[in-house]
Design an enzyme around this catalytic site. Structure first.
Site, PDB file in Angstrom:
ATOM      1  N   TYR A  86      52.360  65.055  31.223  1.00 27.76           N
ATOM      2  CA  TYR A  86      52.979  66.157  30.483  1.00 27.76           C
ATOM      3  C   TYR A  86      54.225  66.698  31.189  1.00 27.76           C
ATOM      4  O   TYR A  86      55.015  67.416  30.593  1.00 27.76           O
ATOM      5  CB  TYR A  86      51.977  67.309  30.271  1.00 27.76           C
ATOM      6  CG  TYR A  86      50.803  66.939  29.370  1.00 27.76           C
ATOM      7  CD1 TYR A  86      50.745  65.696  28.743  1.00 27.76           C
ATOM      8  CD2 TYR A  86      49.769  67.830  29.139  1.00 27.76           C
ATOM      9  CE1 TYR A  86      49.685  65.356  27.925  1.00 27.76           C
ATOM     10  CE2 TYR A  86      48.701  67.490  28.306  1.00 27.76           C
ATOM     11  CZ  TYR A  86      48.666  66.251  27.714  1.00 27.76           C
ATOM     12  OH  TYR A  86      47.607  65.911  26.900  1.00 27.76           O
ATOM     13  N   LYS A 102      41.839  55.838  35.277  1.00 26.20           N
ATOM     14  CA  LYS A 102      41.986  54.551  34.582  1.00 26.20           C
ATOM     15  C   LYS A 102      42.522  53.569  35.620  1.00 26.20           C
ATOM     16  O   LYS A 102      43.589  52.969  35.475  1.00 26.20           O
ATOM     17  CB  LYS A 102      42.946  54.748  33.392  1.00 26.20           C
ATOM     18  CG  LYS A 102      43.041  53.571  32.460  1.00 26.20           C
ATOM     19  CD  LYS A 102      41.789  53.346  31.607  1.00 26.20           C
ATOM     20  CE  LYS A 102      41.937  52.098  30.758  1.00 26.20           C
ATOM     21  NZ  LYS A 102      40.679  51.665  30.146  1.00 26.20           N
ATOM     22  N   ASP A 148      37.687  55.841  29.546  1.00 27.45           N
ATOM     23  CA  ASP A 148      37.102  55.413  28.266  1.00 27.45           C
ATOM     24  C   ASP A 148      35.576  55.459  28.323  1.00 27.45           C
ATOM     25  O   ASP A 148      34.904  55.904  27.384  1.00 27.45           O
ATOM     26  CB  ASP A 148      37.610  54.022  27.846  1.00 27.45           C
ATOM     27  CG  ASP A 148      37.809  53.067  29.022  1.00 27.45           C
ATOM     28  OD1 ASP A 148      37.642  53.505  30.177  1.00 27.45           O
ATOM     29  OD2 ASP A 148      38.108  51.883  28.798  1.00 27.45           O
ATOM     30  N   ASP A 161      42.734  67.096  29.232  1.00 28.74           N
ATOM     31  CA  ASP A 161      43.008  67.755  27.952  1.00 28.74           C
ATOM     32  C   ASP A 161      42.073  67.190  26.886  1.00 28.74           C
ATOM     33  O   ASP A 161      41.400  67.923  26.143  1.00 28.74           O
ATOM     34  CB  ASP A 161      44.479  67.473  27.585  1.00 28.74           C
ATOM     35  CG  ASP A 161      44.970  68.336  26.446  1.00 28.74           C
ATOM     36  OD1 ASP A 161      44.193  69.187  25.962  1.00 28.74           O
ATOM     37  OD2 ASP A 161      46.133  68.163  26.031  1.00 28.74           O
ATOM     38  N   ASP A 198      38.176  68.924  25.476  1.00 23.26           N
ATOM     39  CA  ASP A 198      37.922  69.268  24.076  1.00 23.26           C
ATOM     40  C   ASP A 198      36.681  68.543  23.559  1.00 23.26           C
ATOM     41  O   ASP A 198      35.877  69.116  22.825  1.00 23.26           O
ATOM     42  CB  ASP A 198      39.124  68.885  23.195  1.00 23.26           C
ATOM     43  CG  ASP A 198      40.084  70.059  23.026  1.00 23.26           C
ATOM     44  OD1 ASP A 198      40.100  70.935  23.919  1.00 23.26           O
ATOM     45  OD2 ASP A 198      40.807  70.100  22.021  1.00 23.26           O
TER      46      ASP A 198
END
Ligand code: NAD
Length: 369
Positions: A141, A191, A223, A247, A251
């Site tokens: 970001y 990852k 994942d 992020d 959620d």
């Protein structure tokens, strides 16, 4: 001892839920024996209306001088057509950045009384009590270069995932310290099979882990983590991960609890801290005394714990919230098994009443006036 709090009510239901959170904070302070001084400032749409921008220098300075910041929510249709940097939400990003808040904490706890409210089976989510620790100021970001560019005469666009070792180190320390106060397990999510930043992340986390011998560390690919969160969420205690993965995963984890009106968050830096509910400004129910204030109130619990070290008061607040929910007292967003539906204001009053009752039951340690 006086704690200086800046309140940033913001827009929509923000002021309604913040009022209840402040009411509860004052009660907790009285019970725990400290004083609070509340200073209110503008952020978001209301700041645009009054000052032309979503975040003013005076709001930033007030927050920098405060012991903690309590934020309601920002945004609404009135400001939706403004340019990006003038939109209410950019005030939110601006204040996090100005305060250097690099650690975002999202506790995900399934209250027994609400386990039927989740979209997952009660036997899967029963007893879930985890903390997602998200790196908040680095990664994809913020990395440069970012945005449109021209490469060999062709239009192109780029985002960059970049981390320094120091950035990973400080968030890893935050996660391990937190795990020491909990069930002593850290799951570091990356990852590493594909990304170079993740391989560095993994080796730094391992190095930091050697300073916390009592903590179990496991690595998990992002994942797989997304899958494990819905398969067997009880396996997690503290989950630490980089900005974008955090992020998305926070959620996903949040939805385990069934209602967005229940979820608090804390953003921490070297000092102070910003506490806010996860939900937005809910313009559809603003001004109607319908908003569930429990996420904002639970954010006060995080403030008591992580900014003030007032763990007894925070435990008391947790008990009050559990008590209210187990009696079937709800706001309109979670009607399931409700014995009574309360408005925003009445829910705040109920929490305060229960707090004093529990404090008296515990014999309060201190005299309550
Ligand atoms: P939202 O969270 O505001 O609302 C989503 C749905 O959940 C709505 O139906 C709303 O009524 C309900 N809801 C949310 N909080 C509730 C509560 N405490 N009690 C009862 N019901 C609740 O998300 P949205 O509708 O996508 O966004 C509305 C505005 O809020 C937008 O302008 C958005 O940009 C902004 N927003 C702000 C924040 C923030 O300030 N941190 C976060 C998300 C969205």
């Amino acid at each position: 001892m006086i704690k200086r709090i800046v309140s940033l009510p913001g827009d929509g239901i923000g002021p309604e839920v913040n009022n209840q959170a402040i009411k509860v904070l004052k009660a907790c302070a009285e019970i725990a024996g400290f004083q609070v001084e509340i200073d209110e400032h503008d952020i978001g749409g209301i700041s645009i209306d009054k000052h032309g921008i979503p975040l003013t220098e005076s709001t930033i300075q007030a927050c920098l001088a405060a012991d903690a910041v309590l934020l309601g929510a920002v945004g609404g249709p009135k400001w939706d057509t403004l340019e990006g940097h003038l939109r209410p939400e950019s005030g939110l990003l601006g204040i996090r950045k100005a305060l250097g808040l690099y650690t975002n904490l999202r506790p995900v706890k399934v209250f027994d009384a609400l386990k039927d409210a989740s979209t997952l089976k009660p036997e899967v989510i029963s007893g879930v009590d985890m903390m997602v620790v998200r790196e908040l100021t680095g990664g994809l970001y913020f990395g440069q270069p970012k945005g449109p560019r021209t490469v060999n005469g062709h239009d192109d666009v780029v985002d960059t995932m970049a981390y320094t070792e120091a950035e990973v180190e400080r968030i890893a320390h935050a996660a391990f310290k937190l795990a020491m106060t909990r069930r002593k397990k850290v799951t570091s999510v990356d990852k590493a099979n594909v990304l170079a930043t993740s391989r560095m992340w993994r080796s730094v986390v391992e190095r930091v882990a050697s300073e916390y011998p009592g903590i179990e560390l496991e690595h998990m690919l992002v994942d797989n983590c997304a899958m494990q969160l819905v398969r067997n969420p009880r396996q997690f205690d503290v989950v630490v991960t980089e900005n974008m993965f955090g992020d998305i995963l926070s959620d996903e984890a949040a939805m385990l609890t069934g209602s967005i009106g229940m979820l608090p968050s804390a953003s921490l830096g070297e000092s102070g801290g910003l506490y806010e509910p996860v939900h937005g400004s809910a313009p559809d129910i603003a001004g109607q005394n319908k908003a569930n204030p429990l996420a904002a109130i639970a954010s006060v619990g995080l403030m008591l714990r992580y900014s003030f070290g007032e763990h007894n008061a925070a435990d008391l607040l947790d008990k009050a919230l559990e008590g209210i929910l187990s009696r079937g007292w709800r706001c309109a967003d979670i009607p399931l098994h409700a014995t009574v539906i309360l408005g925003t204001e009445e829910m705040g009053d109920a929490v305060v009443e229960d707090l004093y009752d529990f404090a008296r039951l515990n014999n309060g340690a201190k005299e309550i006036v």
